[in-house]
Design a protein around this motif. Structure first.
Motif, PDB file in Angstrom:
ATOM      1  N   GLY A 138       0.736  -1.243   0.088  1.00 30.80           N
ATOM      2  CA  GLY A 138       0.269   0.019   0.239  1.00 30.80           C
ATOM      3  C   GLY A 138       0.880   1.247  -0.001  1.00 30.80           C
ATOM      4  N   ILE A 139       2.181   1.643   0.923  1.00 28.64           N
ATOM      5  CA  ILE A 139       2.367   2.531   1.027  1.00 28.64           C
ATOM      6  C   ILE A 139       4.269   1.298   1.438  1.00 28.64           C
ATOM      7  CG2 ILE A 139       3.193   4.557   2.012  1.00 28.64           C
ATOM      8  CD1 ILE A 139       0.587   5.031   3.090  1.00 28.64           C
ATOM      9  N   LEU A 140       5.205   2.177   0.248  1.00 32.39           N
ATOM     10  CA  LEU A 140       6.529   1.200   0.420  1.00 32.39           C
ATOM     11  C   LEU A 140       7.672   2.862   0.638  1.00 32.39           C
ATOM     12  CD1 LEU A 140       8.366  -0.697   0.357  1.00 32.39           C
ATOM     13  CD2 LEU A 140       8.448  -0.722  -2.381  1.00 32.39           C
ATOM     14  N   ALA A 141       7.579   2.863   1.941  1.00 34.55           N
ATOM     15  CA  ALA A 141       8.421   3.944   1.999  1.00 34.55           C
ATOM     16  C   ALA A 141      10.060   4.111   2.191  1.00 34.55           C
ATOM     17  CB  ALA A 141       8.517   4.804   3.222  1.00 34.55           C
ATOM     18  N   GLN A 142      10.761   4.430   1.466  1.00 32.75           N
ATOM     19  CA  GLN A 142      12.790   4.233   1.531  1.00 32.75           C
ATOM     20  C   GLN A 142      12.917   5.199   2.321  1.00 32.75           C
ATOM     21  OE1 GLN A 142      14.362   2.202  -1.985  1.00 32.75           O
ATOM     22  NE2 GLN A 142      16.177   3.427  -1.226  1.00 32.75           N
ATOM     23  N   ASN A 143      13.525   5.005   2.988  1.00 34.16           N
ATOM     24  CA  ASN A 143      14.107   6.225   3.993  1.00 34.16           C
ATOM     25  C   ASN A 143      13.623   7.353   3.793  1.00 34.16           C
ATOM     26  OD1 ASN A 143      16.076   8.081   5.463  1.00 34.16           O
ATOM     27  ND2 ASN A 143      17.337   8.084   3.426  1.00 34.16           N
ATOM     28  N   ALA A 144      12.005   7.486   4.087  1.00 31.22           N
ATOM     29  CA  ALA A 144      11.446   8.924   4.570  1.00 31.22           C
ATOM     30  C   ALA A 144      11.250   9.600   5.317  1.00 31.22           C
ATOM     31  CB  ALA A 144      10.433   8.793   3.720  1.00 31.22           C
ATOM     32  N   ARG A 145      10.356  10.548   5.422  1.00 32.48           N
ATOM     33  CA  ARG A 145       9.910  11.048   6.964  1.00 32.48           C
ATOM     34  C   ARG A 145       8.835  11.444   6.769  1.00 32.48           C
ATOM     35  NH1 ARG A 145      11.936  14.514  10.931  1.00 32.48           N
ATOM     36  NH2 ARG A 145      14.084  14.613   9.623  1.00 32.48           N
ATOM     37  N   ILE A 146       7.821  10.845   6.922  1.00 33.02           N
ATOM     38  CA  ILE A 146       6.326  10.544   7.030  1.00 33.02           C
ATOM     39  C   ILE A 146       5.458  10.663   8.160  1.00 33.02           C
ATOM     40  CG2 ILE A 146       3.966   9.381   6.348  1.00 33.02           C
ATOM     41  CD1 ILE A 146       6.391   7.691   4.367  1.00 33.02           C
ATOM     42  N   ASN A 147       4.321  11.683   7.859  1.00 35.16           N
ATOM     43  CA  ASN A 147       3.154  12.170   8.860  1.00 35.16           C
ATOM     44  C   ASN A 147       2.248  12.134   9.080  1.00 35.16           C
ATOM     45  OD1 ASN A 147       1.687  13.242  12.046  1.00 35.16           O
ATOM     46  ND2 ASN A 147       1.913  15.102  10.882  1.00 35.16           N
ATOM     47  N   GLY A 148       1.214  10.305   9.486  1.00 36.57           N
ATOM     48  CA  GLY A 148       0.376  10.337   8.616  1.00 36.57           C
ATOM     49  C   GLY A 148      -0.647  10.039  10.400  1.00 36.57           C
ATOM     50  N   GLU A 149      -1.636  10.636   9.489  1.00 37.98           N
ATOM     51  CA  GLU A 149      -2.795  10.422  10.287  1.00 37.98           C
ATOM     52  C   GLU A 149      -4.099  10.051   9.868  1.00 37.98           C
ATOM     53  OE1 GLU A 149      -3.285  14.239  11.645  1.00 37.98           O
ATOM     54  OE2 GLU A 149      -1.875  14.847  12.509  1.00 37.98           O
ATOM     55  N   ASN A 150      -5.409   9.386  10.357  1.00 35.30           N
ATOM     56  CA  ASN A 150      -6.479   9.064   9.987  1.00 35.30           C
ATOM     57  C   ASN A 150      -5.949   8.101   8.292  1.00 35.30           C
ATOM     58  OD1 ASN A 150      -8.331   9.978  10.856  1.00 35.30           O
ATOM     59  ND2 ASN A 150      -8.344  11.545  10.999  1.00 35.30           N
ATOM     60  N   ILE A 151      -5.272   7.244   7.891  1.00 38.83           N
ATOM     61  CA  ILE A 151      -4.541   6.112   7.210  1.00 38.83           C
ATOM     62  C   ILE A 151      -5.557   4.632   7.350  1.00 38.83           C
ATOM     63  CG2 ILE A 151      -3.006   5.570   5.628  1.00 38.83           C
ATOM     64  CD1 ILE A 151      -0.977   7.727   6.345  1.00 38.83           C
ATOM     65  N   VAL A 152      -6.260   4.324   6.164  1.00 40.49           N
ATOM     66  CA  VAL A 152      -6.576   3.230   6.040  1.00 40.49           C
ATOM     67  C   VAL A 152      -5.973   2.571   4.992  1.00 40.49           C
ATOM     68  CG1 VAL A 152      -8.328   1.926   5.959  1.00 40.49           C
ATOM     69  CG2 VAL A 152      -8.859   4.171   7.203  1.00 40.49           C
ATOM     70  N   ILE A 153      -5.442   1.480   5.666  1.00 45.15           N
ATOM     71  CA  ILE A 153      -5.058   0.494   4.260  1.00 45.15           C
ATOM     72  C   ILE A 153      -5.491  -0.902   4.377  1.00 45.15           C
ATOM     73  CG2 ILE A 153      -2.779  -0.319   3.154  1.00 45.15           C
ATOM     74  CD1 ILE A 153      -1.655   2.245   4.116  1.00 45.15           C
ATOM     75  N   ASN A 154      -6.001  -1.674   3.266  1.00 44.90           N
ATOM     76  CA  ASN A 154      -5.906  -3.061   3.220  1.00 44.90           C
ATOM     77  C   ASN A 154      -5.461  -4.324   1.993  1.00 44.90           C
ATOM     78  OD1 ASN A 154      -6.935  -5.526   4.005  1.00 44.90           O
ATOM     79  ND2 ASN A 154      -9.119  -5.165   3.169  1.00 44.90           N
ATOM     80  N   TYR A 155      -5.376  -5.156   2.109  1.00 37.80           N
ATOM     81  CA  TYR A 155      -5.382  -6.170   0.856  1.00 37.80           C
ATOM     82  C   TYR A 155      -3.662  -5.893  -0.276  1.00 37.80           C
ATOM     83  CZ  TYR A 155      -9.930  -8.727   0.776  1.00 37.80           C
ATOM     84  OH  TYR A 155     -10.888  -8.812   1.474  1.00 37.80           O
TER      85      TYR A 155
END
Length: 505
Positions: free
Chosen positions: A320-337
């Motif tokens: 769903g999300i692939l983050a390589q050496n990132a800086r992320i602030n995530g709020e109210n995220i939904v991921i499935n399958y």
């Protein structure tokens, strides 16, 4: 004598067969039956061929019949095409003297390619009818298609027949760079809700440019297509809260097959790829479906925090999300399958996720909802510091036994902490990294292996009610005042992206 006996028997069979009448046909009398009275061909984009739809025609009578004519009412001018029991007829429009045996059926397959100008200007429906016979015996089945106008973005074709290319990680792919002063489309870096967009190949955001998606924008990607945000380029998704299930203010990324059959099929398009050095990304109210990888961050600018808020990602072949050496602030995220992991943070980085629902119900049972790593195969150096991976008031769940995975190398920092989270990890483990009840440096107030009772996982509906184990288990210190659909959270808040509500009956 034996030869004469065989000839005698053969003569009898021949005599009887010559008297049979069940191979003779009678004219159709208007008593055909149909599997449906209207064939709806779903929505198609202008001048893009539809999928093929099926109509079954039955002869319930005791007689073999001949249907004098099967045709489209608009004749050779119709934008529909048919095959009748494998026959293409006159350009797929007109078929004469079609035999249908007693108690038997035949298949008609229908498809269309139509322009927006062919549709009714008030409702954009294009219609026709399949006519069987004529006069007093006339029977008809309606055909209905919604034609949607769109902006088409695609690579140009070179004089030698090859397509325009762009480079992604050193590899040339079919693609083009968006232009803010295109002679046909105007500002291609501003996606509005006026018309949907259909992208073929990779649409690139040039260096030092920003692509903006306004609330309500719809983007449909053809097979193997995607969006590429180049070095020093930025992406801004400005969706807002919607008041109906149509997600009228959401920004939507999905494949360009609009038929209901394709609603939840992974891998229909590639990915949104953020290049090494891309910067200043903000993603609000995005729904992304049916890609290979949803959001693919490849070592973006480490000095720039990526905001991902009120975002849903479903049905991805890998991540769903692939983050390589990132800086992320995530709020109210939904991921499935996701075939590998709903959220995968590799090669270190800095991450903070609050009130997120990371679920993974992919069918192979070897995937994860969340996976963290401070290494990357073939990277130089192999490890990179994970300076923070914090999860507050989150749900990490799925169909597998263990939905949380840590891949830690001791040659670089690996800092992580889960606070007030519901977590599925069924296996007993002596590994010190998975001591959820006795390791306060990494785990605080963990609800372990309790079912959150989502409303409908199969339909990606992750609402909870007051019977959920996630109900009122959040920490007010981490509270995000509004949930993913704009509902006010109570105190103490529920875990995950949704504030609880009574399920519809």
């Amino acid at each position: 004598m034996r030869q004469y006996f065989v000839l005698f028997i053969f003569g009898i069979i021949l005599a009887f067969s010559s008297c049979r009448t069940d191979f003779d046909t009678v004219a159709s009398s208007g008593d055909l039956k149909f599997s449906k009275d209207t064939v709806y061909l779903d929505t198609v984009f202008k001048n893009i061929g539809s999928a093929t739809y099926q109509l079954k025609v039955y002869n319930r009578s005791k007689n073999d019949i001949s249907i004098p004519i099967i045709q489209l009412k608009n004749g050779l001018n119709s934008k529909y095409r048919m095959t009748v029991d494998g026959m293409s007829g006159n350009n797929g429009k007109i078929f004469k003297d079609v035999t249908l045996l007693s108690k038997d059926s035949l298949y008609i397959f229908v498809e269309t390619t139509a322009d927006i100008t062919d549709a009714n200007p008030t409702d954009f429906l294009y219609t026709d009818q399949i006519q069987f016979d004529s006069g007093a015996n006339l029977q008809q089945v309606a055909l209905v298609t919604l034609i949607q106008d769109a902006v088409f973005l695609y690579p140009q074709q070179n004089p030698d027949g090859t397509k325009e290319k762009i480079k992604i990680e050193g590899k040339e792919v079919d693609g083009f760079y968006l232009n803010d002063n295109d002679p046909v489309n105007g500002n291609e870096l501003l996606f509005t809700k006026q018309k949907p967009y259909v992208i073929y190949g990779f649409a690139g955001v040039p260096k030092n440019k920003t692509v903006t998606f306004e609330a309500g924008a719809r983007v449909y990607f053809h097979a193997n297509s995607g969006l590429f945000v180049d070095d020093k380029a930025s992406l801004q998704i400005k969706g807002t809260t919607s008041s109906t299930p149509k997600l009228e203010n959401e920004v939507v990324f999905e494949g360009d097959r609009l038929e209901s059959l394709y609603d939840n099929i992974p891998g229909q398009w590639n990915s949104v790829i953020f290049a090494n050095g891309s910067t200043n990304h903000s993603i609000h109210h995005l729904t992304l479906k049916n890609a290979v990888i949803g959001l693919n961050f490849k070592n973006p600018d480490p000095a720039s925090t990526i905001e991902i808020k009120n975002t849903q990602i479903y049905n991805t072949v890998e991540y769903g999300i692939l983050a390589q050496n990132a800086r992320i602030n995530g709020e109210n995220i939904v991921i499935n399958y996701a075939g590998l992991a709903s959220l995968s943070c590799v090669y270190g980085g800095d991450y903070k996720f609050t009130h997120c629902t990371f679920n993974n119900s992919w069918s192979n049972n070897s995937q994860f909802a969340v996976s963290l790593s401070n290494s990357l195969a073939n990277a130089v150096p192999e490890t990179n510091p994970l300076t923070q991976a914090t999860f507050n008031n989150c749900i990490i769940y799925g169909s597998g036994a263990n939905e949380f995975n840590l891949n830690k190398k001791t040659t670089a920092a690996f800092v992580y902490q889960l606070n007030n989270c519901l977590l599925k990890f069924s296996s007993s483990s002596n590994n010190p990294d998975y001591q959820f009840k006795t390791d306060p440096a990494h785990y605080n107030q963990i609800i372990l292996n309790e079912n959150p009772k989502f409303f409908n996982v199969a339909k990606n509906l992750f609402n909870i009610d007051n019977t959920s184990s996630a109900f009122a288990k959040g920490n007010q210190a981490y509270n995000i005042p509004l949930d993913i659909i704009g509902k006010t959270r109570t105190s103490p808040p529920d875990l995950g992206a949704y504030q609880s509500t009574a399920f519809p009956k």
